[in-house]
Design a protein around this motif. Sequence first.
Motif, PDB file in Angstrom:
ATOM      1  N   SER A  12       0.826  -1.207   0.000  1.00  0.00           N
ATOM      2  CA  SER A  12       0.000   0.000   0.000  1.00  0.00           C
ATOM      3  C   SER A  12       0.856   1.250   0.000  1.00  0.00           C
ATOM      4  O   SER A  12       0.602   2.188  -0.770  1.00  0.00           O
ATOM      5  CB  SER A  12      -0.917   0.030   1.232  1.00  0.00           C
ATOM      6  N   ASP A  45      -6.242  -1.077  -4.422  1.00  0.00           N
ATOM      7  CA  ASP A  45      -5.563  -1.621  -3.245  1.00  0.00           C
ATOM      8  C   ASP A  45      -6.496  -2.569  -2.501  1.00  0.00           C
ATOM      9  O   ASP A  45      -7.323  -2.142  -1.715  1.00  0.00           O
ATOM     10  CB  ASP A  45      -5.098  -0.476  -2.342  1.00  0.00           C
ATOM     11  N   GLU A  46      -6.385  -3.846  -2.764  1.00  0.00           N
ATOM     12  CA  GLU A  46      -7.200  -4.894  -2.150  1.00  0.00           C
ATOM     13  C   GLU A  46      -8.696  -4.567  -2.179  1.00  0.00           C
ATOM     14  O   GLU A  46      -9.365  -4.662  -1.160  1.00  0.00           O
ATOM     15  CB  GLU A  46      -6.768  -5.118  -0.687  1.00  0.00           C
TER      16      GLU A  46
HETATM   17 MG   LIG Z   1      -2.108  -2.755   2.353  1.00  0.00          MG
END
Ligand SMILES: [Mg+2]
Lengths: 334, 328
Positions: free
Chosen positions: A47, A179-180
């Motif tokens: 991240s 991001d995820e």
């Molecule tokens: Mg992360």
Amino acid sequence: MPLLQVEDLRVHFRTKDGLVRAVNGVSYELEEGDILGIVGESGCGKSVSALALLRLIPEPPGEIAGGHAYFEGQDLLALKRKELYGIRGRKIAMIFQDPMTSLNPVMPIGEQVAEAIWVNSSVSRREARRRAIEVLAQVGVPAPAERYKDYPHQFSGGMRQRVMIAMAISCQPRLLIADEPTTALDVTIQAQIVELVKRLQRELGMAVIWITHDLGLVARVARRICVMYAGRIVEIGPIKEVFSRPQHPYTLGLLASVPRGRTGRRQPLRHIEGAPPDMISLPPGCAFQPRCQFCAEECLQEEPSLVALGDGHLAACHRLGRLPVEALAPKVAS
Amino acid sequence: MDTNGAYILRVEDLKKYFPLRRGLLGRGIAHVKAVDGISFAVRRGEILGWVGESGCGKSTLGRTVLQLERPTSGKVFFDGQDLTQLGGEQLRRLRTKMQIIFQNPYSSLNPRMPIGRALIEPMVVHGIARGKQAQERAIELLQLVGLNPYFINRFPSEFSGGQRQRIGIARALALNPSFIVCDEPISSLDVSIQAQIINLLQRLQQQLGLTYLFISHDLRMVQHISDRIGVMYLGKLVEIGPTEEMVHHALHPYTQALWEAVPIPDPEVEEKRQVAILEGDVPTAANPPSGCRFHTRCPYVMPVCREEEPALVELAPGHFAACHLHKR
Ligand SMILES: [Mg+2]
Ligand SMILES: Nc1ncnc2c1ncn2[C@@H]1O[C@H](COP(=O)(O)OP(=O)(O)O)[C@@H](O)[C@H]1O
Ligand SMILES: Nc1ncnc2c1ncn2[C@@H]1O[C@H](COP(=O)(O)OP(=O)(O)O)[C@@H](O)[C@H]1O
Ligand SMILES: [Mg+2]
């Protein structure tokens, strides 16, 4: 020229326990329209390395300690804050695991999408509204005109993620950083979102960076894969190549530890011993060395750098080409 | 269903409803039917995998089976005794035989108690061991789960996530249970650590002859570890059967959709795969659809599905499904 060229990116956090080298010299390239999957265990810097591109690192305690990130020729890390506004949300958009952190809970979702369009392009309010409904329909929000005035809490997790995606793509970005985005969603909803992003990627021809810890998901989504460990890239390359011929012992361990159907009753999974290192006091030499079954003397001395293996496949390991071959083949079953 | 000891646990028409306050003037009490009439049995020494999307009632089922929450109705036979009829001392004694491992071991460990004491305490409370003997057993338990007994006086915060889960497992084993509910034991762990814990659970199961109800939303891991798999949807058991059957010959459209949705960790396979996407959202448990609860998302929905709830019937040996498509 690649769309994005990241060179030796370094991000640090000053914490009361010491300096966290969250991203510790990351370099990669991303072509127009490509899909790069970034995988690695939690805390390895996935991240932060992405947020740094948009300068979204909280400073302090964070600090971009070095490197370049050339996007369409401009170094994002050297731009003035004001110049960034022309890029963030317009040319590079981002979606996160929890849409509620980016959605305003007290503003109707339609207005939020329209606002994003209005801020980022020179259209009238009315036109922004019309486009918002259009883009909501495009991401599969049913009856978008009727739901325009609904608030985020009236939507399910999957629908909120669709709204986030609508905002992200409303200005037709060249790069989407995801991001995820499906980590919190159920598997059937995850499949919907993945198909949606893949469809939009094709339609808009945008490049995508998809961050995940799920090796199955990355196999479904990405064309290239980047494996991170302790703030560094340990392996990067075309996804089929990396999955079929992993070169770094960590990649190998990860691929071997996911179940692939039954390998016979009660067969243990291959697993990696130990746990990821403390980012404040990284081990000497290669960060993976304490967990590596192939560790040798040289691995304790020096940090290995990425070595090109051809076809855009790179790996950072002192023992490349000298690992026992049979160990490199993940067990495959039905 | 035979009762001659092949089954360690038998659950009959188990229900757990939670009252729900709706509005201020809500007349009558509405309920979340978290578990709504579930029957199944667990064989001694098997691993029964249990899957379903979040909120479908997996954890509630696990807790209600163990009587950590009392059921609204239904029966739970453990070693032939109906737990729902037991109370006080009797239940307490049987409970030592049934344990639970949670997703987040940290929340179930007292942060101010050294791990050794966390292991010894239940032994003392239940009169299994005390003093030096308990201390020795704690050391044994730590070794059994792959932790260095040298750390016996450390606190939970000094351990990594994977190590904490090992401590949680050691604690569950302290009272010599025969049956363990594993409620998402690997969900909060990293990929490389998940495999360690799965291997550990598998080894312990074989070594100690344990029986698991293994709850997880990770279908691949459930496929890997389970002898049989049960699939839940909105408080109902929709299909249960041997693992191979459930994976390769699933009968319920929901089970089929789950497997369809799970990505395969092989880009060559994924590239060629045409994924049939299950449309729509999971309805809320507080207001489930009429008839078959899956009918709002089912690609094969028929008129009868909206009206009538399908019963769970045996369609192949040991393979049960609740779906109007499959009439015996
Ligand atoms: Mg992360
Ligand atoms: N705001 C912050 N303050 C201190 N450390 C941070 C902060 N954000 C991230 N970190 C640290 O940076 C490292 C990388 O984090 P992150 O990129 O979020 O990992 P992930 O790979 O899970 O996305 C971690 O060790 C994390 O603890
Ligand atoms: N203590 C409780 N009070 C009220 N509702 C509850 C309680 N526990 C669970 N529920 C509800 O019951 C349903 C099933 O929950 P749970 O068993 O936790 O599902 P799962 O473990 O499958 O995610 C959910 O709708 C949840 O909100
Ligand atoms: Mg649960």
